[in-house]
Design a protein around this motif. Structure first.
Motif, short mmCIF file in Angstrom:
data_model
loop_
_atom_site.label_atom_id
_atom_site.label_comp_id
_atom_site.label_asym_id
_atom_site.label_seq_id
_atom_site.Cartn_x
_atom_site.Cartn_y
_atom_site.Cartn_z
N VAL A 74 0.84 -1.20 0.00
CA VAL A 74 0.00 0.00 0.00
C VAL A 74 0.87 1.25 0.00
O VAL A 74 0.60 2.22 -0.72
CB VAL A 74 -0.94 -0.01 1.23
CG1 VAL A 74 -1.71 1.31 1.31
CG2 VAL A 74 -1.91 -1.17 1.15
N MET B 289 -4.98 4.83 -5.14
CA MET B 289 -5.09 4.02 -3.92
C MET B 289 -6.30 4.46 -3.09
O MET B 289 -7.00 3.63 -2.50
CB MET B 289 -3.81 4.15 -3.08
CG MET B 289 -2.56 3.61 -3.75
SD MET B 289 -2.67 1.87 -4.21
CE MET B 289 -2.69 1.09 -2.61
N THR C 46 -5.11 6.13 2.78
CA THR C 46 -3.69 6.39 2.48
C THR C 46 -3.02 7.25 3.54
O THR C 46 -1.85 7.03 3.85
CB THR C 46 -3.56 7.07 1.11
OG1 THR C 46 -4.33 8.28 1.11
CG2 THR C 46 -4.06 6.17 0.00
#
Length: 329
Positions: A202, A213, A220
């Motif tokens: 990630v 994302m 995030t």
């Protein structure tokens, strides 16, 4: 394990670091143990920066702030332990301590807390704004400790003696060296597991395209903040070690030029490789040690070398050694 250039390089490097005290003793150069202890400590700080720079794409000029906080925590606790006074008397009583099992975790926790505060504000920006705000926080802490006369102000404070660990004599340079090596090894293992995990994927995704994302449902900001905190905690541990090695700390540890020095180690060794910053720290400090014998302007000679590495070896010295891109990044 496959016999790749990367695995062979790591094995040779590990063997070298494990046997260095023996080699230094046989060569009659005990100073090498002290020099390489310093290299291991700065390598730990550089690896922690690589986590957020190489994998998260977060260019910080404030990483030395966490390095300095770790060092100051150790020295302040030690100073109060020697004086027999309390660090804090209200609302809770916090006594000083010379025990590493108390001082080092405290250094890591306080550096992580500082990273949480700084990161929660800095990560709301990006690009040049992020660089400048991390620089500003580091300079604020630098001037705060300069003005802190109770703890030496601009002159800094000395550590009365190295911290104590049951069964280990940290005053002995050889044993302290192996403690530094163990700390670096454990942090590298942790970092390798982290970047190969879902969390690491990630973080790398945020570096490449944060908007995508977010659209995929990842929080995030939270991921990047945790990465920032882990990097700060790693630098705090390195700070605790450097305080024990030099037995002295000053606000200079937090200055932005120190952040720049750690950043150069990451770029020189190989950004986004984890093992590269270890190579970078060794290369920079060995070059400094060698060239400073002949001139105080040793950075003049290092500069062109750094330019060549950035232009022609984008994965740094480590990338040249192992060939290809390595396993991370």
């Amino acid at each position: 394990m496959r016999m790749t250039r990367q695995n062979i390089s790591i094995a040779v490097g590990t063997l070298f670091f494990l046997t260095l005290p023996v080699i230094a003793t046989m060569a009659g150069e005990p100073y090498l143990v002290t020099l390489f202890s310093r290299i291991l400590i700065y390598a730990l700080a550089a690896v922690s920066l690589d986590l957020m720079l190489g994998f998260g794409g977060l260019v910080s000029l404030g990483h030395a702030a966490f390095f300095g906080i770790g060092a100051y925590v150790v020295c302040i606790l030690s100073m109060h332990a020697v004086d027999g006074t309390s660090v804090l008397s209200w609302p809770v009583v916090i006594n000083g301590s010379e025990r590493a099992l108390v001082a080092w975790p405290a250094a890591v926790v306080l550096a992580a807390l500082a990273a949480a505060v700084i990161g929660s504000l800095s990560l709301r920006t990006s690009g040049m704004h992020f660089i400048m705000i991390t620089l500003a926080f580091a300079q604020m802490l630098y001037y705060f400790f300069v003005s802190l006369e109770a703890y030496g102000g601009d002159d800094g404070i000395s550590l009365f003696m190295r911290n104590t660990v049951p069964g280990v004599d940290l005053a002995a340079d050889h044993q302290f060296y192996y403690v530094c090596l163990a700390a670096l090894g454990l942090f590298l293992c942790f970092a390798c597991r982290l970047v190969d995990s879902r969390f690491g994927m990630v973080i790398r995704g945020c570096r490449e395209n944060e908007r995508r994302m977010k659209s995929m449902g990842f929080a995030t900001f939270r991921y990047r903040l945790v990465c920032f905190i882990i990097a700060g905690a790693g630098a705090g541990l390195a700070g605790a070690l450097i305080a024990n090695q030099t037995e002295y700390v000053s606000p200079g540890l937090m200055h932005w030029t120190r952040s720049g020095e750690i950043l150069v180690m990451v770029l020189l060794g190989g950004m986004g490789t984890l093992f590269g910053p270890v190579v970078g720290a060794a290369a920079l400090l060995l070059v400094e040690e060698f060239l400073s014998i002949y001139t105080e302007h040793w950075m003049v000679y290092l500069g062109p070398f750094l330019v060549l590495v950035v232009l022609f070896a984008k994965r740094g010295i480590y990338g040249v050694i192992i060939g290809g891109n390595g396993n991370h990044g």
